[in-house]
Design an enzyme around this catalytic site. Structure first.
Site, short mmCIF file in Angstrom:
data_model
loop_
_atom_site.label_atom_id
_atom_site.label_comp_id
_atom_site.label_asym_id
_atom_site.label_seq_id
_atom_site.Cartn_x
_atom_site.Cartn_y
_atom_site.Cartn_z
N ASP A 199 5.27 7.85 0.83
CA ASP A 199 5.40 6.63 1.63
C ASP A 199 5.06 6.90 3.09
OD1 ASP A 199 5.88 3.99 2.07
OD2 ASP A 199 8.06 4.10 1.89
N TRP B 18 2.16 5.77 9.68
CA TRP B 18 1.53 6.94 10.33
C TRP B 18 0.28 6.50 11.09
CZ3 TRP B 18 -3.30 9.23 9.81
CH2 TRP B 18 -3.43 10.53 10.30
N ARG C 195 -4.87 1.11 8.84
CA ARG C 195 -4.02 1.60 7.75
C ARG C 195 -4.78 2.51 6.78
NH1 ARG C 195 0.69 -0.68 6.45
NH2 ARG C 195 0.35 -0.33 4.23
N ASN D 192 1.48 -2.94 -5.80
CA ASN D 192 0.50 -2.74 -4.72
C ASN D 192 -0.71 -3.69 -4.80
OD1 ASN D 192 1.00 0.87 -4.37
ND2 ASN D 192 1.87 -0.82 -3.19
N TRP D 193 -0.92 -4.35 -5.97
CA TRP D 193 -2.03 -5.31 -6.06
C TRP D 193 -1.85 -6.46 -5.08
CZ3 TRP D 193 -6.00 -3.53 -8.67
CH2 TRP D 193 -5.81 -2.70 -9.77
N ARG E 110 -1.19 -6.31 -2.03
CA ARG E 110 -1.63 -5.99 -0.65
C ARG E 110 -2.97 -6.68 -0.38
NH1 ARG E 110 0.41 -0.08 1.20
NH2 ARG E 110 2.50 -0.36 0.39
N ARG F 16 11.03 11.47 -1.56
CA ARG F 16 10.41 10.27 -0.97
C ARG F 16 10.28 10.48 0.52
NH1 ARG F 16 10.99 3.91 -2.20
NH2 ARG F 16 9.52 3.24 -0.60
N GLU G 264 17.43 14.99 -9.12
CA GLU G 264 17.95 15.10 -7.76
C GLU G 264 17.01 14.37 -6.81
OE1 GLU G 264 20.69 16.51 -6.56
OE2 GLU G 264 21.39 17.40 -8.44
#
Ligand code: FPP
Length: 238
Positions: free
Chosen positions: A16, A21, A29, A64-65, A67, A184, A203
């Protein structure tokens, strides 16, 4: 104690923060995704050198489709490029690749590239690298349950014969061990529909680092944290 450290057999990653970033650097992006793809390649090599046997990454979710179209196209193109260029690297590094998720919605050329890569690497005995594309944990369970339902309708199976093992064998990760550690990046602390069935005892490790900044040192820190946890399975220390 470094020598006593247990290396998890199977590590899964929700990568993610590509967008954040890029934004922080004043970049589009898609530059974040491109940098993220480079990091995937590096971390695969690092994981292999560290002795991790299975690495599973969440590259594109069923959600995600939704987006913007150009971003979906850019992500698909990154995956297309990855499939086309990684063959030589996989052969050299003995990597076995599998794509999990519903591949039927992907463009046909991408489906063909995936099938070719899976076929060409299936006998490789090095790290097993699973890429989740058009993947959703619930969707995967629905598809698996439908397949079992068809066997019931055909009279090959009775409902009371269904076991956990049968469900595990009917979903995309059939034959793979469950993940020991799920990482993550970028601060969110959610599973987001990733490996829902497989993650029952996994975990969880969350880091603030955005995926494009993720390094071998971050992976080492996650494994150290994993080693500090008491591993319990229903009361018995594992
Ligand atoms: C999350 O960042 C990341 C993704 C939705 C895509 C992950 C894809 C890659 C790292 C590149 C391709 C992968 C391979 C296997 C070559 P985000 O866009 O949700 O970031 P944000 O939450 O900061 O907006």
């Amino acid at each position: 104690m470094e020598t006593d450290r247990v290396i998890p057999q199977h590590v899964a990653i929700i990568m993610d923060g590509n967008g954040r970033w890029a934004k922080a650097k004043g970049l589009p992006r898609n530059m974040g995704h491109a940098q993220g793809a480079r990091v995937v390649e590096r971390i695969l090599e690092d994981a292999d050198h560290m002795g991790i046997r299975y690495l599973t990454v969440y590259a594109f979710s069923t959600e995600n489709w939704s987006r913007p179209d150009p971003e979906v196209k850019a992500l698909m193109n990154l995956l297309r490029t990855y499939m086309k260029t990684s063959l030589a690297k996989c052969a050299k590094n003995n990597v076995c690749i599998r794509v999990i998720g519903d591949k039927s919605r992907l463009d046909e050329d991408l489906q063909r590239a995936i099938a070719g890569l899976e076929e060409a690497t299936k006998e490789n005995t090095g790290i097993h690298f699973q890429i989740a594309i058009n993947y959703g944990g619930r969707d995967e369970i629905v598809r698996g349950v439908r397949a079992l339902g068809e066997r019931i309708a055909a009279g090959e199976l009775r409902p009371e014969e269904i076991t956990e093992q049968m469900i595990a064998a009917s979903i995309d990760t059939a034959g793979l061990p469950d993940p020991d550690l799920l990482i993550r990046t970028c601060g969110e602390e959610r599973i987001s529909n990733f490996l829902l069935w497989q993650g029952a005892y996994t975990e969880l490790y969350f880091t603030q680092a955005a995926w494009p900044d993720f390094t071998k040192e971050e992976l080492e820190r996650a494994i150290d944290a994993y080693n500090r946890r008491e591993r319990r399975y229903g009361g018995l220390k594992g």
